[in-house]
Design a protein around this motif. Structure first.
Motif, PDB file in Angstrom:
ATOM      1  N   LYS A   1     -21.827   3.551   2.036  1.00  0.00           N
ATOM      2  CA  LYS A   1     -22.655   2.438   1.527  1.00  0.00           C
ATOM      3  C   LYS A   1     -23.164   1.531   2.638  1.00  0.00           C
ATOM      4  O   LYS A   1     -24.202   0.927   2.518  1.00  0.00           O
ATOM      5  CB  LYS A   1     -21.826   1.561   0.568  1.00  0.00           C
TER       6      LYS A   1
ATOM      7  N   ILE B   1      -8.099  -0.667   7.491  1.00  0.00           N
ATOM      8  CA  ILE B   1      -8.616  -1.714   6.597  1.00  0.00           C
ATOM      9  C   ILE B   1      -7.882  -1.585   5.263  1.00  0.00           C
ATOM     10  O   ILE B   1      -7.728  -0.475   4.740  1.00  0.00           O
ATOM     11  CB  ILE B   1     -10.154  -1.646   6.411  1.00  0.00           C
TER      12      ILE B   1
ATOM     13  N   GLY C   1     -14.609  -4.133   0.492  1.00  0.00           N
ATOM     14  CA  GLY C   1     -14.315  -3.300   1.656  1.00  0.00           C
ATOM     15  C   GLY C   1     -15.579  -2.978   2.436  1.00  0.00           C
ATOM     16  O   GLY C   1     -15.609  -3.119   3.661  1.00  0.00           O
ATOM     17  N   GLY C   2     -16.622  -2.578   1.730  1.00  0.00           N
ATOM     18  CA  GLY C   2     -17.902  -2.264   2.381  1.00  0.00           C
ATOM     19  C   GLY C   2     -18.432  -3.457   3.159  1.00  0.00           C
ATOM     20  O   GLY C   2     -18.835  -3.334   4.321  1.00  0.00           O
TER      21      GLY C   2
ATOM     22  N   LEU D   1       0.838  -1.210   0.000  1.00  0.00           N
ATOM     23  CA  LEU D   1       0.000   0.000   0.000  1.00  0.00           C
ATOM     24  C   LEU D   1       0.872   1.259   0.000  1.00  0.00           C
ATOM     25  O   LEU D   1       0.631   2.179  -0.782  1.00  0.00           O
ATOM     26  CB  LEU D   1      -0.906  -0.012   1.238  1.00  0.00           C
TER      27      LEU D   1
ATOM     28  N   ARG E   1     -10.181  -4.065  -5.248  1.00  0.00           N
ATOM     29  CA  ARG E   1     -10.939  -2.896  -4.772  1.00  0.00           C
ATOM     30  C   ARG E   1     -12.076  -2.517  -5.725  1.00  0.00           C
ATOM     31  O   ARG E   1     -12.044  -2.885  -6.895  1.00  0.00           O
ATOM     32  CB  ARG E   1      -9.998  -1.683  -4.629  1.00  0.00           C
ATOM     33  N   GLY E   2     -13.037  -1.765  -5.185  1.00  0.00           N
ATOM     34  CA  GLY E   2     -14.125  -1.250  -6.012  1.00  0.00           C
ATOM     35  C   GLY E   2     -15.147  -2.303  -6.405  1.00  0.00           C
ATOM     36  O   GLY E   2     -15.943  -2.097  -7.317  1.00  0.00           O
ATOM     37  N   LYS E   3     -15.135  -3.452  -5.692  1.00  0.00           N
ATOM     38  CA  LYS E   3     -16.103  -4.525  -5.994  1.00  0.00           C
ATOM     39  C   LYS E   3     -17.010  -4.793  -4.803  1.00  0.00           C
ATOM     40  O   LYS E   3     -17.646  -5.832  -4.725  1.00  0.00           O
ATOM     41  CB  LYS E   3     -15.345  -5.816  -6.331  1.00  0.00           C
ATOM     42  N   GLY E   4     -17.002  -3.893  -3.836  1.00  0.00           N
ATOM     43  CA  GLY E   4     -17.883  -4.054  -2.673  1.00  0.00           C
ATOM     44  C   GLY E   4     -17.278  -4.830  -1.523  1.00  0.00           C
ATOM     45  O   GLY E   4     -17.921  -5.011  -0.485  1.00  0.00           O
TER      46      GLY E   4
ATOM     47  N   ASN F   1      -9.289  10.447   0.804  1.00  0.00           N
ATOM     48  CA  ASN F   1      -9.583   9.027   0.579  1.00  0.00           C
ATOM     49  C   ASN F   1     -11.065   8.810   0.226  1.00  0.00           C
ATOM     50  O   ASN F   1     -11.872   8.397   1.057  1.00  0.00           O
ATOM     51  CB  ASN F   1      -9.179   8.200   1.797  1.00  0.00           C
ATOM     52  N   ILE F   2     -11.406   9.090  -1.021  1.00  0.00           N
ATOM     53  CA  ILE F   2     -12.806   9.012  -1.480  1.00  0.00           C
ATOM     54  C   ILE F   2     -13.312   7.561  -1.436  1.00  0.00           C
ATOM     55  O   ILE F   2     -14.465   7.307  -1.081  1.00  0.00           O
ATOM     56  CB  ILE F   2     -12.920   9.563  -2.929  1.00  0.00           C
ATOM     57  N   GLN F   3     -12.445   6.630  -1.778  1.00  0.00           N
ATOM     58  CA  GLN F   3     -12.831   5.210  -1.783  1.00  0.00           C
ATOM     59  C   GLN F   3     -13.339   4.762  -0.406  1.00  0.00           C
ATOM     60  O   GLN F   3     -14.376   4.116  -0.292  1.00  0.00           O
ATOM     61  CB  GLN F   3     -11.613   4.361  -2.146  1.00  0.00           C
TER      62      GLN F   3
ATOM     63  N   VAL G   1      -7.765  -3.524   1.426  1.00  0.00           N
ATOM     64  CA  VAL G   1      -8.156  -4.530   0.434  1.00  0.00           C
ATOM     65  C   VAL G   1      -7.099  -4.438  -0.675  1.00  0.00           C
ATOM     66  O   VAL G   1      -6.757  -3.323  -1.110  1.00  0.00           O
ATOM     67  CB  VAL G   1      -9.571  -4.253  -0.132  1.00  0.00           C
TER      68      VAL G   1
ATOM     69  N   LYS H   1     -16.650   6.446   0.434  1.00  0.00           N
ATOM     70  CA  LYS H   1     -17.767   5.818  -0.296  1.00  0.00           C
ATOM     71  C   LYS H   1     -18.137   4.472   0.315  1.00  0.00           C
ATOM     72  O   LYS H   1     -19.304   4.142   0.471  1.00  0.00           O
ATOM     73  CB  LYS H   1     -17.384   5.608  -1.762  1.00  0.00           C
TER      74      LYS H   1
HETATM   75  C1  LIG Z   1     -10.740   1.832   1.349  1.00  0.00           C
HETATM   76  C2  LIG Z   1     -10.859   0.376   0.899  1.00  0.00           C
HETATM   77  C3  LIG Z   1     -10.655  -0.548   2.087  1.00  0.00           C
HETATM   78  C4  LIG Z   1     -12.276   0.162   0.330  1.00  0.00           C
HETATM   79  O1  LIG Z   1     -12.371  -1.160  -0.124  1.00  0.00           O
HETATM   80  P1  LIG Z   1     -13.139  -1.502  -1.515  1.00  0.00           P
HETATM   81  O2  LIG Z   1     -13.238  -2.953  -1.598  1.00  0.00           O
HETATM   82  O3  LIG Z   1     -12.494  -0.768  -2.606  1.00  0.00           O
HETATM   83  O4  LIG Z   1     -14.555  -0.830  -1.140  1.00  0.00           O
HETATM   84  P2  LIG Z   1     -15.929  -0.923  -1.914  1.00  0.00           P
HETATM   85  O5  LIG Z   1     -15.743  -1.532  -3.257  1.00  0.00           O
HETATM   86  O6  LIG Z   1     -16.902  -1.529  -0.976  1.00  0.00           O
HETATM   87  O7  LIG Z   1     -16.321   0.618  -2.028  1.00  0.00           O
HETATM   88  C5  LIG Z   1     -15.452   1.551  -2.616  1.00  0.00           C
HETATM   89  C6  LIG Z   1     -16.261   2.596  -3.366  1.00  0.00           C
HETATM   90  O8  LIG Z   1     -15.396   3.630  -3.833  1.00  0.00           O
HETATM   91  C7  LIG Z   1     -15.590   3.800  -5.236  1.00  0.00           C
HETATM   92  N1  LIG Z   1     -14.325   4.262  -5.777  1.00  0.00           N
HETATM   93  C8  LIG Z   1     -13.219   3.553  -5.999  1.00  0.00           C
HETATM   94  N2  LIG Z   1     -12.231   4.365  -6.451  1.00  0.00           N
HETATM   95  C9  LIG Z   1     -12.735   5.602  -6.491  1.00  0.00           C
HETATM   96  C10 LIG Z   1     -12.209   6.862  -6.864  1.00  0.00           C
HETATM   97  N3  LIG Z   1     -10.942   6.996  -7.246  1.00  0.00           N
HETATM   98  N4  LIG Z   1     -13.028   7.937  -6.797  1.00  0.00           N
HETATM   99  C11 LIG Z   1     -14.303   7.800  -6.414  1.00  0.00           C
HETATM  100  N5  LIG Z   1     -14.854   6.619  -6.029  1.00  0.00           N
HETATM  101  C12 LIG Z   1     -14.067   5.539  -6.066  1.00  0.00           C
HETATM  102  C13 LIG Z   1     -16.021   2.454  -5.713  1.00  0.00           C
HETATM  103  O9  LIG Z   1     -16.670   2.540  -6.949  1.00  0.00           O
HETATM  104  C14 LIG Z   1     -16.970   2.038  -4.600  1.00  0.00           C
HETATM  105  O10 LIG Z   1     -18.208   2.694  -4.646  1.00  0.00           O
HETATM  106  P3  LIG Z   1     -19.491   2.072  -5.368  1.00  0.00           P
HETATM  107  O11 LIG Z   1     -19.695   0.706  -4.829  1.00  0.00           O
HETATM  108  O12 LIG Z   1     -20.562   3.022  -5.013  1.00  0.00           O
HETATM  109  O13 LIG Z   1     -19.146   2.034  -6.812  1.00  0.00           O
HETATM  110  C15 LIG Z   1      -9.837   0.034  -0.222  1.00  0.00           C
HETATM  111  O14 LIG Z   1     -10.038   0.903  -1.280  1.00  0.00           O
HETATM  112  C16 LIG Z   1      -8.378   0.096   0.224  1.00  0.00           C
HETATM  113  O15 LIG Z   1      -7.823  -0.890   0.703  1.00  0.00           O
HETATM  114  N6  LIG Z   1      -7.739   1.266   0.082  1.00  0.00           N
HETATM  115  C17 LIG Z   1      -6.347   1.437   0.480  1.00  0.00           C
HETATM  116  C18 LIG Z   1      -6.196   1.430   1.993  1.00  0.00           C
HETATM  117  C19 LIG Z   1      -7.038   2.484   2.652  1.00  0.00           C
HETATM  118  O16 LIG Z   1      -7.088   3.618   2.203  1.00  0.00           O
HETATM  119  N7  LIG Z   1      -7.736   2.110   3.740  1.00  0.00           N
HETATM  120  C20 LIG Z   1      -8.647   2.986   4.436  1.00  0.00           C
HETATM  121  C21 LIG Z   1      -8.021   3.840   5.435  1.00  0.00           C
HETATM  122  S1  LIG Z   1      -7.831   2.986   6.973  1.00  0.00           S
END
Ligand SMILES: CC(C)(COP(=O)(O)OP(=O)(O)OC[C@H]1O[C@@H](n2cnc3c(N)ncnc32)[C@H](O)[C@@H]1OP(=O)(O)O)[C@@H](O)C(=O)NCCC(=O)NCCS
Length: 154
Positions: free
Chosen positions: A122, A77, A89-90, A26, A84-87, A113-115, A79, A118
């Motif tokens: 959810k 957390i 993390g949520g 990461l 990522r982006g497949k639900g 950290n928009i991801q 992933v 989001k």
């Molecule tokens: C944060 C994290 C855990 C989320 O896990 P994930 O499996 O990607 O989460 P989800 O798929 O459930 O949800 C992510 C959402 O962000 C959206 N997304 C992804 N990249 C994006 C971006 N660059 N801009 C906007 N939205 C974004 C996804 O489409 C999804 O939303 P949607 O289901 O409405 O489409 C993962 O992205 C990760 O490991 N990130 C790096 C580590 C981190 O930052 N951890 C959190 C801080 S402790």
């Protein structure tokens, strides 16, 4: 959409290398500077680290404890990037909330950290407030979710 079954399994010391690797990939600089391997090892030994499984394969981990005002707290957390982006993390956040011993779970993330924001939105987290001064120019946003867990778990 990918319909994998997401589950959590408490990490054991055998998972140390795996979790350390997820974190190293990461952010290699932060991993070393912030002694994250040590932090992950402590979390595993304290039974606060959970491996995220998609079907049966490990795709990330969550560190969850009660250090924030004695309330459930998602410390970290991760992933793996390709998943990522497949639900996932949520769903993992939802699962960790279900096993919390408290009626409220808190966490925080950077404004950038928009991801994470989001993923939290959810699964029913609400914005709790903003704290400046931690990461320069990138405020920390706090979120919380109310669960009904204590009703069934005393
Ligand atoms: C944060 C994290 C855990 C989320 O896990 P994930 O499996 O990607 O989460 P989800 O798929 O459930 O949800 C992510 C959402 O962000 C959206 N997304 C992804 N990249 C994006 C971006 N660059 N801009 C906007 N939205 C974004 C996804 O489409 C999804 O939303 P949607 O289901 O409405 O489409 C993962 O992205 C990760 O490991 N990130 C790096 C580590 C981190 O930052 N951890 C959190 C801080 S402790």
């Amino acid at each position: 959409m990918d319909m994998k079954t997401i589950s959590l399994r408490k990490a054991t010391i055998k998972d140390r290398a795996l979790a350390v690797d997820f974190d190293y990939n990461l952010d290699k600089v932060e991993h070393v500077e912030l002694k994250r391997a040590e932090k992950i090892t402590k979390a595993i030994l304290g039974e606060e680290c959970f491996i995220i499984l998609a079907d049966n394969s490990a795709v990330g981990f969550v560190i969850f404890d009660y250090r924030f005002f004695d309330l459930g707290w998602i410390e970290l957390i991760i992933v793996e990037e390709e998943h990522r982006g497949k639900g996932i993390g949520g769903q993992a956040i939802d699962l960790i909330c279900q096993q919390s011993k408290t009626n409220k779970v808190f966490t925080s993330t950077n404004s950038s950290n928009i991801q994470m924001q989001k993923a939290l939105g959810k699964v029913g987290f609400s914005f709790a407030g903003k704290v400046n001064g931690l990461d320069e120019g990138d405020p920390e946003l706090f979120y919380f979710k109310t669960t009904d867990n204590r009703k069934t778990k005393n």
